[in-house]
Design a protein around this motif. Structure first.
Motif, PDB file in Angstrom:
ATOM      1  N   PRO A 117       1.038  -1.024   0.144  1.00  6.88           N
ATOM      2  CA  PRO A 117      -0.250  -0.096   0.086  1.00  6.88           C
ATOM      3  C   PRO A 117       0.875   1.270   0.179  1.00  6.88           C
ATOM      4  O   PRO A 117       1.894   1.239   0.431  1.00  6.88           O
ATOM      5  N   GLY A 118       0.251   2.359  -0.700  1.00  9.13           N
ATOM      6  CA  GLY A 118       1.197   3.461  -0.597  1.00  9.13           C
ATOM      7  C   GLY A 118       0.440   4.438  -1.641  1.00  9.13           C
ATOM      8  O   GLY A 118      -0.622   4.206  -2.158  1.00  9.13           O
ATOM      9  N   THR A 119       1.047   5.602  -1.841  1.00 13.42           N
ATOM     10  CA  THR A 119       0.559   6.660  -2.768  1.00 13.42           C
ATOM     11  C   THR A 119       0.769   6.132  -4.204  1.00 13.42           C
ATOM     12  O   THR A 119       1.569   5.727  -4.607  1.00 13.42           O
ATOM     13  N   ILE A 120      -0.593   6.116  -4.859  1.00 12.46           N
ATOM     14  CA  ILE A 120      -0.417   5.553  -6.205  1.00 12.46           C
ATOM     15  C   ILE A 120      -0.224   6.743  -7.262  1.00 12.46           C
ATOM     16  O   ILE A 120       0.695   6.628  -8.348  1.00 12.46           O
ATOM     17  N   THR A 121      -0.812   7.656  -7.121  1.00  8.69           N
ATOM     18  CA  THR A 121      -0.613   9.049  -7.860  1.00  8.69           C
ATOM     19  C   THR A 121      -1.060  10.166  -7.195  1.00  8.69           C
ATOM     20  O   THR A 121      -1.868  10.239  -6.312  1.00  8.69           O
ATOM     21  N   ARG A 122      -0.873  11.504  -7.877  1.00 10.33           N
ATOM     22  CA  ARG A 122      -1.205  12.861  -7.537  1.00 10.33           C
ATOM     23  C   ARG A 122      -2.504  12.923  -8.329  1.00 10.33           C
ATOM     24  O   ARG A 122      -1.994  13.234  -9.563  1.00 10.33           O
ATOM     25  N   LEU A 123      -3.627  13.366  -7.853  1.00  9.90           N
ATOM     26  CA  LEU A 123      -4.697  13.849  -8.826  1.00  9.90           C
ATOM     27  C   LEU A 123      -4.525  15.077  -9.334  1.00  9.90           C
ATOM     28  O   LEU A 123      -4.171  15.992  -8.304  1.00  9.90           O
ATOM     29  N   GLN A 124      -4.681  15.320 -10.551  1.00  9.43           N
ATOM     30  CA  GLN A 124      -4.725  16.711 -10.765  1.00  9.43           C
ATOM     31  C   GLN A 124      -5.887  16.957 -11.682  1.00  9.43           C
ATOM     32  O   GLN A 124      -6.438  16.069 -12.570  1.00  9.43           O
ATOM     33  N   ALA A 125      -6.581  18.179 -11.617  1.00  3.62           N
ATOM     34  CA  ALA A 125      -7.787  18.382 -12.338  1.00  3.62           C
ATOM     35  C   ALA A 125      -7.629  19.730 -12.906  1.00  3.62           C
ATOM     36  O   ALA A 125      -6.942  20.879 -12.396  1.00  3.62           O
ATOM     37  N   LYS A 126      -8.479  19.987 -14.157  1.00 11.54           N
ATOM     38  CA  LYS A 126      -8.478  21.471 -14.579  1.00 11.54           C
ATOM     39  C   LYS A 126     -10.048  21.856 -14.860  1.00 11.54           C
ATOM     40  O   LYS A 126     -10.696  20.860 -14.760  1.00 11.54           O
ATOM     41  N   ASP A 127     -10.075  22.993 -15.139  1.00 15.87           N
ATOM     42  CA  ASP A 127     -11.587  23.390 -15.106  1.00 15.87           C
ATOM     43  C   ASP A 127     -11.474  24.498 -16.468  1.00 15.87           C
ATOM     44  O   ASP A 127     -10.619  25.188 -16.208  1.00 15.87           O
ATOM     45  N   ASN A 128     -12.422  24.404 -17.314  1.00 12.34           N
ATOM     46  CA  ASN A 128     -12.395  25.438 -18.529  1.00 12.34           C
ATOM     47  C   ASN A 128     -12.792  26.794 -17.863  1.00 12.34           C
ATOM     48  O   ASN A 128     -12.801  27.811 -18.834  1.00 12.34           O
ATOM     49  N   ASP A 129     -13.495  26.953 -16.684  1.00 11.54           N
ATOM     50  CA  ASP A 129     -14.032  28.415 -16.366  1.00 11.54           C
ATOM     51  C   ASP A 129     -12.981  29.330 -15.868  1.00 11.54           C
ATOM     52  O   ASP A 129     -11.574  28.772 -15.617  1.00 11.54           O
ATOM     53  N   GLY A 130     -13.118  30.340 -15.434  1.00 11.98           N
ATOM     54  CA  GLY A 130     -12.040  31.264 -15.150  1.00 11.98           C
ATOM     55  C   GLY A 130     -11.591  30.997 -13.803  1.00 11.98           C
ATOM     56  O   GLY A 130     -12.214  29.957 -13.089  1.00 11.98           O
ATOM     57  N   PRO A 131     -10.420  31.632 -13.195  1.00 13.76           N
ATOM     58  CA  PRO A 131     -10.195  31.160 -11.767  1.00 13.76           C
ATOM     59  C   PRO A 131     -11.054  31.255 -10.826  1.00 13.76           C
ATOM     60  O   PRO A 131     -11.033  30.695  -9.787  1.00 13.76           O
ATOM     61  N   GLU A 132     -11.978  32.311 -10.795  1.00 14.31           N
ATOM     62  CA  GLU A 132     -13.103  32.554  -9.646  1.00 14.31           C
ATOM     63  C   GLU A 132     -14.096  31.397  -9.830  1.00 14.31           C
ATOM     64  O   GLU A 132     -14.490  31.073  -8.755  1.00 14.31           O
ATOM     65  N   ASN A 133     -13.975  30.538 -10.621  1.00 17.02           N
ATOM     66  CA  ASN A 133     -14.883  29.467 -10.612  1.00 17.02           C
ATOM     67  C   ASN A 133     -14.349  27.869 -11.005  1.00 17.02           C
ATOM     68  O   ASN A 133     -14.993  27.175 -11.297  1.00 17.02           O
ATOM     69  N   GLY A 134     -12.914  28.109 -10.610  1.00 21.05           N
ATOM     70  CA  GLY A 134     -12.311  26.916 -10.678  1.00 21.05           C
ATOM     71  C   GLY A 134     -11.614  26.056  -9.430  1.00 21.05           C
ATOM     72  O   GLY A 134     -12.340  26.053  -8.532  1.00 21.05           O
ATOM     73  N   ALA A 135     -10.322  25.951  -9.588  1.00 18.20           N
ATOM     74  CA  ALA A 135      -9.590  25.271  -8.222  1.00 18.20           C
ATOM     75  C   ALA A 135      -9.816  26.341  -7.103  1.00 18.20           C
ATOM     76  O   ALA A 135     -10.155  27.365  -7.035  1.00 18.20           O
ATOM     77  N   PRO A 136      -9.716  25.525  -5.805  1.00 15.53           N
ATOM     78  CA  PRO A 136      -9.381  24.213  -5.672  1.00 15.53           C
ATOM     79  C   PRO A 136     -10.589  23.326  -5.749  1.00 15.53           C
ATOM     80  O   PRO A 136     -11.670  23.689  -5.686  1.00 15.53           O
TER      81      PRO A 136
END
Length: 172
Positions: free
Chosen positions: A131-150
């Motif tokens: 057992p251990g860390t498999i991967t680091r999830l990364q996501a994006k969003d096509n909205d502007g910064p105010e409606n995106g991450a985190p």
């Protein structure tokens, strides 16, 4: 002489995906060859960029209006639209003179895009690996910064019992 544009509101801010009723701005040009500016100036207006003509129109009175709502998000949208307007004198007959000006339309973002995983290729986890860390999830969003991450990540409640009991997400 070429038509002359009077001052107008050239920087417009509207909400993306909203069909604004009426004029988003009003332009007015005059023909300096016509001494009495109270007379009909015989000016014909047009949107120069062909691909924008299906989205907006300008009438004989200089009213720039939307035919369809504008999108700000990729792949086909823009946060800022540059619209070139042409004024043609003499009613647009051959040998007429033209002048152009620009209108800048800034679109306020709405939260209309779901985030998506942005991972560089498949994740490989070998059988019987500790057992251990498999991967680091990364996501994006096509909205502007105010409606995106985190973004918040979770394992779907629809995932199988085996997935839900053997995998987990920790941290952000």
């Amino acid at each position: 002489m070429q038509p002359v544009f009077r001052q107008y509101e050239s920087n417009i801010t509207i909400m993306e995906e909203e069909l604004v009723p009426g004029c988003i701005t009003k332009l007015e040009a005059y023909d300096p060859d016509i001494q009495d500016q109270s007379l009909d100036q015989h000016i014909v207006y047009s949107v120069v960029k062909e691909d924008q003509r299906k989205l907006m129109t300008i009438d004989k009175n200089g009213c720039l209006s939307l035919i369809k709502p504008l999108d700000r998000d990729p792949p086909n949208g823009y946060a800022t639209w540059q619209v070139i307007i042409q004024a043609t004198d003499n009613g647009g007959i051959p040998k007429c003179l033209q002048q152009t000006t620009e209108v800048i339309i800034v679109l306020r973002d709405i939260n209309d895009n779901a985030p998506f995983l942005d991972m560089p290729g498949p994740v490989v986890w070998r059988e019987n690996q500790s057992p251990g860390t498999i991967t680091r999830l990364q996501a994006k969003d096509n909205d502007g910064p105010e409606n995106g991450a985190p973004f918040e990540f979770s394992i779907s409640p629809d995932a199988s019992y085996e997935i839900q009991t053997k995998f987990g997400i920790s941290g952000t």
